[in-house]
Design a protein around this motif. Structure first.
Motif, mmCIF file in Angstrom:
data_model
loop_
_atom_site.group_PDB
_atom_site.id
_atom_site.type_symbol
_atom_site.label_atom_id
_atom_site.label_comp_id
_atom_site.label_asym_id
_atom_site.label_seq_id
_atom_site.Cartn_x
_atom_site.Cartn_y
_atom_site.Cartn_z
ATOM 1 N N LEU A 184 -0.459 6.352 -4.657
ATOM 2 C CA LEU A 184 -0.206 7.776 -4.501
ATOM 3 C C LEU A 184 1.069 8.079 -5.272
ATOM 4 O O LEU A 184 1.889 7.189 -5.491
ATOM 5 C CB LEU A 184 -0.001 8.129 -3.026
ATOM 6 C CG LEU A 184 -1.199 7.969 -2.098
ATOM 7 C CD1 LEU A 184 -0.773 8.195 -0.650
ATOM 8 C CD2 LEU A 184 -2.295 8.932 -2.484
ATOM 9 N N PRO A 185 1.276 9.316 -5.657
ATOM 10 C CA PRO A 185 2.521 9.624 -6.372
ATOM 11 C C PRO A 185 3.728 9.558 -5.438
ATOM 12 O O PRO A 185 3.611 9.778 -4.235
ATOM 13 C CB PRO A 185 2.304 11.058 -6.867
ATOM 14 C CG PRO A 185 1.249 11.617 -5.989
ATOM 15 C CD PRO A 185 0.400 10.469 -5.534
ATOM 16 N N ILE A 229 16.395 11.831 -2.285
ATOM 17 C CA ILE A 229 15.694 10.593 -1.950
ATOM 18 C C ILE A 229 14.331 10.573 -2.633
ATOM 19 O O ILE A 229 13.836 11.598 -3.107
ATOM 20 C CB ILE A 229 15.499 10.418 -0.429
ATOM 21 C CG1 ILE A 229 14.702 11.586 0.162
ATOM 22 C CG2 ILE A 229 16.827 10.215 0.268
ATOM 23 C CD1 ILE A 229 14.268 11.389 1.597
ATOM 24 N N VAL A 230 13.753 9.381 -2.672
ATOM 25 C CA VAL A 230 12.405 9.189 -3.178
ATOM 26 C C VAL A 230 11.595 8.540 -2.066
ATOM 27 O O VAL A 230 12.054 7.568 -1.461
ATOM 28 C CB VAL A 230 12.390 8.297 -4.439
ATOM 29 C CG1 VAL A 230 10.975 8.005 -4.891
ATOM 30 C CG2 VAL A 230 13.186 8.952 -5.562
ATOM 31 N N LEU A 231 10.424 9.087 -1.793
ATOM 32 C CA LEU A 231 9.487 8.485 -0.855
ATOM 33 C C LEU A 231 8.435 7.759 -1.680
ATOM 34 O O LEU A 231 7.796 8.357 -2.542
ATOM 35 C CB LEU A 231 8.840 9.549 0.026
ATOM 36 C CG LEU A 231 9.801 10.378 0.879
ATOM 37 C CD1 LEU A 231 9.045 11.505 1.577
ATOM 38 C CD2 LEU A 231 10.510 9.511 1.886
ATOM 39 N N VAL A 232 8.276 6.464 -1.424
ATOM 40 C CA VAL A 232 7.330 5.636 -2.167
ATOM 41 C C VAL A 232 6.209 5.232 -1.217
ATOM 42 O O VAL A 232 6.472 4.664 -0.154
ATOM 43 C CB VAL A 232 8.016 4.379 -2.749
ATOM 44 C CG1 VAL A 232 7.029 3.556 -3.557
ATOM 45 C CG2 VAL A 232 9.229 4.761 -3.586
ATOM 46 N N LYS A 287 -3.410 5.760 1.951
ATOM 47 C CA LYS A 287 -3.620 6.989 2.716
ATOM 48 C C LYS A 287 -2.336 7.765 2.974
ATOM 49 O O LYS A 287 -2.369 8.846 3.549
ATOM 50 C CB LYS A 287 -4.297 6.665 4.045
ATOM 51 C CG LYS A 287 -5.683 6.084 3.858
ATOM 52 C CD LYS A 287 -6.316 5.756 5.186
ATOM 53 C CE LYS A 287 -7.687 5.140 4.942
ATOM 54 N NZ LYS A 287 -8.344 4.776 6.197
ATOM 55 N N GLY A 288 -1.200 7.209 2.594
ATOM 56 C CA GLY A 288 0.072 7.884 2.827
ATOM 57 C C GLY A 288 0.534 7.789 4.270
ATOM 58 O O GLY A 288 1.326 8.605 4.723
ATOM 59 N N GLY A 289 0.083 6.746 4.962
ATOM 60 C CA GLY A 289 0.484 6.560 6.345
ATOM 61 C C GLY A 289 1.869 5.947 6.488
ATOM 62 O O GLY A 289 2.540 6.159 7.487
ATOM 63 N N ARG A 290 2.302 5.186 5.501
ATOM 64 C CA ARG A 290 3.624 4.548 5.511
ATOM 65 C C ARG A 290 4.303 4.817 4.171
ATOM 66 O O ARG A 290 3.676 4.726 3.123
ATOM 67 C CB ARG A 290 3.519 3.036 5.710
ATOM 68 C CG ARG A 290 2.950 2.566 7.025
ATOM 69 C CD ARG A 290 3.800 2.930 8.241
ATOM 70 N NE ARG A 290 5.161 2.461 8.203
ATOM 71 C CZ ARG A 290 5.654 1.480 8.930
ATOM 72 N NH1 ARG A 290 4.894 0.815 9.749
ATOM 73 N NH2 ARG A 290 6.926 1.155 8.844
ATOM 74 N N TRP A 291 5.598 5.106 4.235
ATOM 75 C CA TRP A 291 6.386 5.398 3.041
ATOM 76 C C TRP A 291 7.712 4.662 3.105
ATOM 77 O O TRP A 291 8.315 4.552 4.174
ATOM 78 C CB TRP A 291 6.665 6.894 2.939
ATOM 79 C CG TRP A 291 5.443 7.724 2.796
ATOM 80 C CD1 TRP A 291 4.590 8.107 3.795
ATOM 81 C CD2 TRP A 291 4.918 8.281 1.596
ATOM 82 N NE1 TRP A 291 3.572 8.866 3.274
ATOM 83 C CE2 TRP A 291 3.747 9.001 1.922
ATOM 84 C CE3 TRP A 291 5.326 8.237 0.267
ATOM 85 C CZ2 TRP A 291 2.982 9.653 0.983
ATOM 86 C CZ3 TRP A 291 4.574 8.907 -0.686
ATOM 87 C CH2 TRP A 291 3.415 9.612 -0.326
ATOM 88 N N ALA A 322 5.184 -0.468 -10.286
ATOM 89 C CA ALA A 322 4.338 -1.368 -9.487
ATOM 90 C C ALA A 322 3.992 -0.717 -8.150
ATOM 91 O O ALA A 322 4.773 0.067 -7.612
ATOM 92 C CB ALA A 322 5.076 -2.680 -9.239
ATOM 93 N N PRO A 323 2.831 -1.076 -7.598
ATOM 94 C CA PRO A 323 2.535 -0.628 -6.236
ATOM 95 C C PRO A 323 3.470 -1.318 -5.246
ATOM 96 O O PRO A 323 3.789 -2.493 -5.422
ATOM 97 C CB PRO A 323 1.085 -1.056 -6.007
ATOM 98 C CG PRO A 323 0.655 -1.818 -7.192
ATOM 99 C CD PRO A 323 1.750 -1.836 -8.197
#
Length: 127
Positions: free
Chosen positions: A7-8, A20-23, A28-32, A50-51
């Motif tokens: 995800l971006p 900040i940056v959320l990676v 599914k975007g459940g954890r960042w 990288a993922p």
């Protein structure tokens, strides 16, 4: 664990108005993971592209790691790279959230346990 489809990243400001940056750590975007923007931008390009995943170390602790195909072991602990931790140094999390990679949550200390120097492996890639 197989790396998630990426995800971006999300750029925003935290409650103290720090950029900040959320990676994403899953598809599914459940954890960042949360990283200060300045630190994220200073990471080697290969790590930024990288993922990232939340990987259990086998002792009940999960850490944010980047999946690098050219690296021995394939998984690079991002918190160690952020603090440029070398062998003999441990990175401790001030709080219990290992997805919070902001400097206020990380501290570098001597440990005595041998550790791989993950930062020097990618120094030439810093963009």
């Amino acid at each position: 664990m197989k790396p998630a489809s990426r995800l971006p990243i999300i750029r925003e400001r935290d409650t103290k108005n720090v950029p900040i940056v959320l990676v994403p750590l899953d598809a599914k975007g459940g954890r960042w993971a949360v990283v200060e923007a300045q630190d994220y931008d200073g990471l080697p390009k290969i790590l930024r592209e990288a993922p990232w995943i939340l990987n259990d170390n086998g002792s009940g602790h999960a850490y944010v790691k980047a999946c690098i195909t050219r690296s021995p072991g394939n998984l690079i602990p991002v918190h160690r790279v952020l603090l440029k931790a070398s062998r003999g140094q441990a990175v401790r999390f001030v709080g219990n959230d290992r997805c919070d990679l902001r400097r206020s949550n990380l501290t570098l200390c001597k440990d005595g346990r041998p550790r791989r120097d993950h930062f020097s492996e990618f120094q030439e890639d810093v963009a």
